[in-house]
Design an enzyme around this catalytic site. Structure first.
Site, mmCIF file in Angstrom:
data_model
loop_
_atom_site.group_PDB
_atom_site.id
_atom_site.type_symbol
_atom_site.label_atom_id
_atom_site.label_comp_id
_atom_site.label_asym_id
_atom_site.label_seq_id
_atom_site.Cartn_x
_atom_site.Cartn_y
_atom_site.Cartn_z
ATOM 1 N N LEU A 1 -10.022 3.621 -2.401
ATOM 2 C CA LEU A 1 -10.338 4.954 -2.917
ATOM 3 C C LEU A 1 -9.611 6.008 -2.099
ATOM 4 O O LEU A 1 -9.677 6.016 -0.870
ATOM 5 C CB LEU A 1 -11.844 5.205 -2.872
ATOM 6 C CG LEU A 1 -12.712 4.246 -3.688
ATOM 7 C CD1 LEU A 1 -14.174 4.653 -3.582
ATOM 8 C CD2 LEU A 1 -12.268 4.185 -5.137
ATOM 9 N N GLY B 1 -15.643 -0.560 3.868
ATOM 10 C CA GLY B 1 -15.301 0.854 3.733
ATOM 11 C C GLY B 1 -15.203 1.245 2.277
ATOM 12 O O GLY B 1 -16.138 1.040 1.498
ATOM 13 N N ASP B 2 -14.056 1.786 1.895
ATOM 14 C CA ASP B 2 -13.840 2.218 0.511
ATOM 15 C C ASP B 2 -12.819 1.328 -0.198
ATOM 16 O O ASP B 2 -12.107 1.766 -1.087
ATOM 17 C CB ASP B 2 -13.415 3.686 0.459
ATOM 18 C CG ASP B 2 -12.116 3.958 1.213
ATOM 19 O OD1 ASP B 2 -11.619 3.054 1.911
ATOM 20 O OD2 ASP B 2 -11.595 5.085 1.093
ATOM 21 N N GLU B 3 -12.770 0.046 0.211
ATOM 22 C CA GLU B 3 -11.857 -0.906 -0.412
ATOM 23 C C GLU B 3 -12.620 -1.948 -1.226
ATOM 24 O O GLU B 3 -13.627 -2.483 -0.764
ATOM 25 C CB GLU B 3 -11.013 -1.630 0.642
ATOM 26 C CG GLU B 3 -9.949 -0.764 1.268
ATOM 27 C CD GLU B 3 -9.018 -1.562 2.163
ATOM 28 O OE1 GLU B 3 -7.876 -1.114 2.321
ATOM 29 O OE2 GLU B 3 -9.418 -2.608 2.690
#
Length: 158
Positions: A40, A81-83
């Protein structure tokens, strides 16, 4: 130990198991598969301006959106995280560019968190496998392609 507590998706350990199984199936039965790594963009400012609860909201909404768009036998993972990772197996080659377009459109749809419009975009990298590859190398390849995509987007070369 294989489930991300925030999103309910599988985690890195689950990905390793699913990827090893997918590689074995591709070797045994033919076909190919795709690792779609999604990162993201502009996620940190959401946490910084609206707080971590807003970031958690975005991560959970992203997980739900990805689950809605995949087939029942595809795997959706929160890598950390944002993965996120989609593991897609196919008996016949698919047009992965169309999958990427659908992901980008879906993730760019605005979200509303406590009256605030929250927008994210995504950078994506894809690696293709036929069964003879190493899972870690496939993830590294997808990560490198995702990073190149992110750098290209930041430089204004969408």
């Amino acid at each position: 130990a294989r489930i991300d507590p925030l999103t309910g998706l599988g985690n890195r350990l689950k990905l390793a198991e699913c990827l090893n199984a997918a590689l074995a199936r591709a070797r045994r039965y033919g076909g190919q598969g795709y690792i779609v790594l999604i990162d993201l963009d502009d996620f940190k400012p959401i946490n910084d301006t609206l707080g971590h609860a807003a970031g958690d909201f975005v991560l959970c909404a992203t997980a739900r959106r990805l689950l809605r768009m995949v087939r029942a036998d595809d795997t959706v993972i929160r890598l950390g995280g944002d993965e996120f990772v989609l593991l897609i197996e196919a008996r016949m080659p698919i047009e992965v560019s169309k999958v990427i377009e659908r992901i980008l459109r879906l993730l760019e749809e605005p979200l509303v968190y406590e009256g605030n419009n929250v927008a994210v975009k995504a950078s994506i990298g894809v690696s293709v496998f036929s069964g003879d590859e190493n899972g870690d190398e496939l993830l590294t390849q997808a990560d490198q392609l995702m990073y190149a995509n992110k750098c290209s987007r930041k430089a204004g070369h969408d």
